[in-house]
Design a protein around this motif. Structure first.
Motif, PDB file in Angstrom:
ATOM      1  N   GLY A  20       0.811  -1.228   0.000  1.00 36.86           N
ATOM      2  CA  GLY A  20       0.000   0.000   0.000  1.00 36.86           C
ATOM      3  C   GLY A  20       0.834   1.263   0.000  1.00 36.86           C
ATOM      4  N   THR A  21       2.158   1.119   0.073  1.00 43.54           N
ATOM      5  CA  THR A  21       3.000   2.318   0.030  1.00 43.54           C
ATOM      6  C   THR A  21       3.010   2.885  -1.387  1.00 43.54           C
ATOM      7  N   LEU A  22       2.917   4.207  -1.486  1.00 44.95           N
ATOM      8  CA  LEU A  22       3.025   4.842  -2.811  1.00 44.95           C
ATOM      9  C   LEU A  22       4.463   4.706  -3.309  1.00 44.95           C
ATOM     10  N   LEU A  23       4.611   4.505  -4.576  1.00 51.37           N
ATOM     11  CA  LEU A  23       5.952   4.416  -5.165  1.00 51.37           C
ATOM     12  C   LEU A  23       6.735   5.688  -4.894  1.00 51.37           C
ATOM     13  N   SER A  24       6.030   6.831  -4.918  1.00 47.64           N
ATOM     14  CA  SER A  24       6.716   8.099  -4.691  1.00 47.64           C
ATOM     15  C   SER A  24       7.312   8.145  -3.286  1.00 47.64           C
ATOM     16  N   GLU A  25       6.612   7.542  -2.331  1.00 52.18           N
ATOM     17  CA  GLU A  25       7.087   7.479  -0.946  1.00 52.18           C
ATOM     18  C   GLU A  25       8.315   6.570  -0.869  1.00 52.18           C
ATOM     19  N   ALA A  26       8.214   5.414  -1.569  1.00 51.16           N
ATOM     20  CA  ALA A  26       9.334   4.471  -1.608  1.00 51.16           C
ATOM     21  C   ALA A  26      10.571   5.154  -2.185  1.00 51.16           C
ATOM     22  N   ALA A  27      10.347   5.956  -3.223  1.00 45.44           N
ATOM     23  CA  ALA A  27      11.467   6.656  -3.849  1.00 45.44           C
ATOM     24  C   ALA A  27      12.126   7.604  -2.855  1.00 45.44           C
ATOM     25  N   ARG A  28      11.291   8.319  -2.116  1.00 49.50           N
ATOM     26  CA  ARG A  28      11.820   9.251  -1.121  1.00 49.50           C
ATOM     27  C   ARG A  28      12.703   8.505  -0.128  1.00 49.50           C
ATOM     28  N   LEU A  29      12.194   7.315   0.302  1.00 48.41           N
ATOM     29  CA  LEU A  29      12.947   6.496   1.257  1.00 48.41           C
ATOM     30  C   LEU A  29      14.267   6.030   0.653  1.00 48.41           C
ATOM     31  N   ALA A  30      14.240   5.759  -0.657  1.00 44.54           N
ATOM     32  CA  ALA A  30      15.442   5.258  -1.321  1.00 44.54           C
ATOM     33  C   ALA A  30      16.394   6.390  -1.692  1.00 44.54           C
ATOM     34  N   GLY A  31      16.007   7.599  -1.381  1.00 43.03           N
ATOM     35  CA  GLY A  31      16.873   8.743  -1.703  1.00 43.03           C
ATOM     36  C   GLY A  31      16.800   9.145  -3.173  1.00 43.03           C
TER      37      GLY A  31
END
Lengths: 648, 648
Positions: A20-31
């Motif tokens: 359920g995490t947004l990809l955009s959020e995942a990207a932020r986490l991945a830097g």
């Protein structure tokens, strides 16, 4: 909660995120920094990424075409992780290019099955003539005629005086071995119709050597020229340049007024000729040929441009009852026209239909193929005049609404043409009301062009900066909204970001003008549809032509009610359909006949004489329209926007 | 012996003379001085008088036409008194005029039954067009088209760019009431053939108002122009002027050479245009119209003149195998041609047949009517090239013999063109060998022109100054015959009679040249007749065209063997048949078609490729011919002359 691995190709390492995490959020986490000018509302398409392995759930695919989705593209702000995925982050430039021009496909190849000997009106004929003798004292011209008749199945040929003056020399200097360039008439094609001998070239030219023609679109703003090899059908060079007439008026009306004073008409004619002749030179340099190697030209353009190009007064176009002097100009030579190509090349000006539905539209219809398509099609060319054609292979109706020059950047306080320094797209963060914009040429902005205005208007509306009546919400908590010298306004760029050091704003008056313009265009669709008793939503495809259309963001245009609300896949950007149509007519005699037929078949509806137009116009003076049921996707976006703003 | 009373109207009293007295003798007795330059041998016609009552016996009517005889004319030196007679002695000027020009009848009236609406290709159409409205937004050109189609039974009309440029203004300034000038094509006349809109005039022009055209003959020496009202067919002005090209060469060959050097061709084109444009101006002044009121032109002229007029190099005309670039030029506009009439008037250059049988001859044949005549006719145009046509309504053969410029006064020691100061006719007294001559302009002579040379040669031969081989009889008792610097010569005028104070002579070399020239022309007749297997004496009429022909003295031309020996009544002088033909073709579409057909029907015989020509030429190198049986009247004149000299 299950964790999934998300690997961005530009990140140093994968990240683990719950379902359920947004990809955009995942990207932020991945830097990984993704552009999100719209504040993650799925409107701008700038956070598009490509899923290279695994699956995501797409909440919205706005800004993505079916082809995009098939290729794995997803908007990071609208895609939810539900398993392990590998993600490719495309370079920003590529996304921008895809968003702005990818969908523009110019028909730069000959139609399939093109046969220059059958389809092309210009023919090259190798002649080996028996020299004259005391037993055969036939005159030179009849000797050439005999040769032509033996080769071509035509009987009647015409020759110009200037060519006659050179004929004897060419024949004798080349021992009676020459190549004739013959032009068959436009759409007449019976064996008795006269052909024209355009030139005699020394010796025999190889069969597959190029035979040159140019397709020209004279736009009010931009003149486009394609240099075409008529044998292969290949476009050898595509060049474009601002119409030098611009310095004498930005729209057709001001040009007509300028032309009617003193020697203005001749001045404007010379200016457009300079523009075209410069383009000819440029294209020829690129193809390493001489302008006099070009033996044929086909010209499209709106009726005013055509009149000014021909030096025919355009006054009557401007004044009621708005008639042209000529819709279908006669075939002339380059010399008569003033074009610096081969002086006896034919210059074939395509036919228009009315004062505000010109050859650019008939050529556009040809290029769009709608005249040969069973599907109900809406073709439009948005500019100063929103020319629209509705129809199919069985009927065509057309109208032009005087939208005014707002979408061309004129009549708007910080409006400008789509040149370097123009803001061409805007995104507004739904929470902060802060804008992000893209500037043509990646420089500091000087103003806003048409597509930027559409984009800005839509963003302001969707984010609630603007209400459906077009009023600015001054009460919102942002310094961007203020009362300026010209009334309420929204600041798009602060003085320190701009080239000229002044704020770039959109005022209440600008917004009014833009709404009136889009209402006129939409009302045009309505009247057309009503005139034939067909509901707009039965339209199966919307084809958008004109170089302006190339840059319009469809969903934003729908959001302001400029375009009818239909699924994305029904829209197609065709680019400069006018020059494409000119190209097809240049190449193919049958296509040329088709333009003539299209002009003859189109029923023109004069909006100023149509009672229902005013009503349709008034109803369209809202964002997107009085009747929101006509714009279901906008209604949905509004709900989403509000929800997200509430959530945010 | 019976006495008869002879009353001369110019004498103070009647005289009484016995039966058998010559009228000339009676005149001498009555104190009336009659001109007798030929010494009373009945050759010069200058002693012609009119018998107003009573009868005389005419011994010879040479120099009198049947009409003359019917009117009572008689030659005083050849008429014998056999009863009482009253005699009118016409003023000398009137006799001269009658002898030189009376027989030239120009066809200055339209052919009987001429109907401008049926026969004329140029039509005037009064249009009252419904003004455009919101309900009828047809473009101006289609509005005009609708009007034209309603009036004329034609469907296809073409319009020029320059007229389109003026169209909107003309229509609106005249409240949609205009007069169209429409030109139908040359000889195409099916309803589908395109017509050309030449002009739109303000308002309605009255039906019977003149519609102007010009017929032009471009002669090597003289350009003639007729200004014609195409409605009535009336010739409003006839003007002529020397071709200004003369300063660059007197004959076609020297012009072609001049044209081929540097910018010579363009220079010659400008010179002939200046000549024509000056004539246009003069004719228009006379008719009180503007040159731009002239909406059509038809042009005739020899092939070289036509090429130079069109600016087409004429080189190939001069060099074997002597071919033109074009025999039948395309229809062009006055603007293209460089004529200062209405710029979009059509300029219709009539078709020629070959390098040395040009449109002057096809036009001449048309004017002569021989192509429509059952009688076997010989048509000739004597100049530098003796162009000759033999035939009837069923067939036509033609040839041109390079006679050289001797008959135009060039290549002869004291030769000159037929201008002021030229001796144009000579009579030699058969007893004294003293010449009498007439000079153009009645001034002191400067030289001898073509007709003077023919006359001189014939007189020298008939009086025995010259033998049949062309040798001068130096042994005769006259100071006129002498050995000069150039060999044997005959003095036509002593130094004290001439303008320049030198003797005017004809030398043995001149005589040779002239005999070669006449032999070439006569050989042409022979070859033509042989080519179709028709004896020359079967020719029923000899039509002589060309302004040169106007001044030829037929019997003298027969005496030297230039013309075939036939009764006087078979000869007819037609004057400038080239301009007459151009006039007919200008006026009547059917006549224009006929010129086209004439050009197509004429079989051209190239003499330089014909083996029999040289033989015929050699046989004709005598005075009048090797075979005197071919010239019975000359044989008779020689006998008479000898007898009279013996009697004298």
């Amino acid at each position: 909660m299950a964790l999934h691995t998300v690997l961005f190709d530009v990140a140093e390492k994968p990240v683990q995120v719950p379902t359920g995490t947004l990809l955009s959020e995942a990207a932020r986490l991945a830097g990984v920094e993704l552009n999100q000018p719209c504040g993650g509302q799925g409107r701008c398409g700038r956070c598009a990424v490509q899923i290279t392995s695994g699956m995501v759930r797409r909440r919205s695919t706005l800004r993505l075409s079916p082809e995009d989705v098939a290729l794995g593209y997803a908007l990071a702000c609208q895609s939810v992780v539900e398993g392990n995925v590998a993600v490719h982050v495309p370079p920003q430039e590529r996304i921008e290019r895809r968003l702005t021009t990818d969908r523009t496909v110019a028909a730069v190849h000959a139609p399939p099955g093109y046969d220059p000997h059958r389809d092309q009106s210009l023919q090259r004929v190798a002649l080996t003539l028996p020299p004259p003798s005391m037993d055969d004292q036939t005159d030179d011209w009849n000797r050439v005629l005999r040769g032509l008749r033996q080769t071509l199945q035509r009987s009647d040929f015409r020759v110009s005086l200037p060519l006659l003056r050179r004929m004897g020399g060419i024949l004798r200097e080349n021992d009676w071995k020459v190549t004739a360039i013959v032009d068959a008439p436009r759409w007449e094609c019976c064996p008795d119709c006269p052909c024209r001998l355009v030139d005699l070239l020394p010796g025999h030219v190889p069969d597959d050597a190029p035979l040159w023609g140019v397709a020209i679109d004279i736009g009010t703003t931009t003149v486009s020229l394609w240099l075409v090899d008529l044998i292969s059908g290949r476009v050898r060079a595509q060049v474009a340049e601002y119409n030098r007439q611009i310095a004498r008026g930005e729209d057709v009306i001001s040009r007509i007024i300028y032309a009617s004073k003193n020697n203005g008409g001749e001045e404007l004619r010379q200016l457009v000729l300079e523009t075209i002749n410069e383009l000819v030179k440029r294209a020829c340099t690129r193809a390493r040929i001489s302008p006099t190697d070009i033996h044929k030209a086909t010209v499209a353009g709106n009726s005013t441009m055509m009149h000014l190009f021909l030096g025919v007064p355009a006054n009557s176009i401007r004044l009621a009852p708005f008639v042209t002097v000529i819709n279908e100009p006669p075939l002339i030579t380059a010399e008569e026209a003033g074009l610096n190509i081969h002086p006896y090349a034919s210059v074939d000006c395509l036919p228009g239909v009315a004062s505000y539905v010109g050859a650019d539209i008939t050529a556009g219809v040809l290029a769009s193929g709608m005249d040969d398509d069973e599907r109900l099609t809406l073709f439009m060319d948005v500019g100063t005049n929103g020319e629209t054609v509705l129809g199919c292979n069985e009927w065509l109706v057309t109208c032009a609404c005087s939208a005014g020059p707002a979408f061309e950047g004129a009549g708007v306080f910080d409006g400008m043409r789509a040149t370097k320094g123009a803001i061409e797209e805007v995104w507004i963060d739904g929470n902060t009301y802060e804008p992000t914009y893209r500037v043509i040429g990646d420089v500091k902005p000087r103003g806003i062009c048409g597509s930027g205005l559409i984009s800005l208007l839509a963003e302001m509306f969707i984010t609630g900066v603007l209400d459906k009546g077009g009023h600015l919400h001054l009460g919102l908590n942002t310094p961007r909204l203020r009362l300026g010298a010209h009334g309420p306004e929204y600041v798009v760029a602060w003085a320190d970001e701009t080239e000229h050091g002044h704020d770039i704003v959109i005022t209440h008056v600008d917004i009014d003008n833009l709404i009136r313009a889009k209402a006129a265009i939409y009302a045009g669709f309505t009247v057309l549809a009503n005139s034939v008793g067909v509901p707009l939503d039965m339209v199966e495809q919307v084809l958008i032509g004109g170089s302006f259309g190339k840059y319009i963001n469809v969903e934003k245009a729908i959001q302001i009610g400029l375009l009818p609300d239909m699924p994305w896949e029904r829209f197609q950007f065709l680019g400069n359909t006018s020059v494409q149509g000119a190209y097809l007519a240049l190449l193919d005699r049958a296509a040329r006949t088709r333009v003539h037929d299209i002009a003859g078949r189109m029923t023109y509806i004069e909006l100023s004489a149509d009672n229902s137009f005013y009503e349709a116009f008034t109803s369209a003076l809202f964002l997107p329209h009085t009747d929101l049921h006509k714009f279901p996707s906008v209604a949905e976006a509004l709900v989403n926007g509000n929800e997200q703003r509430v959530r945010g």
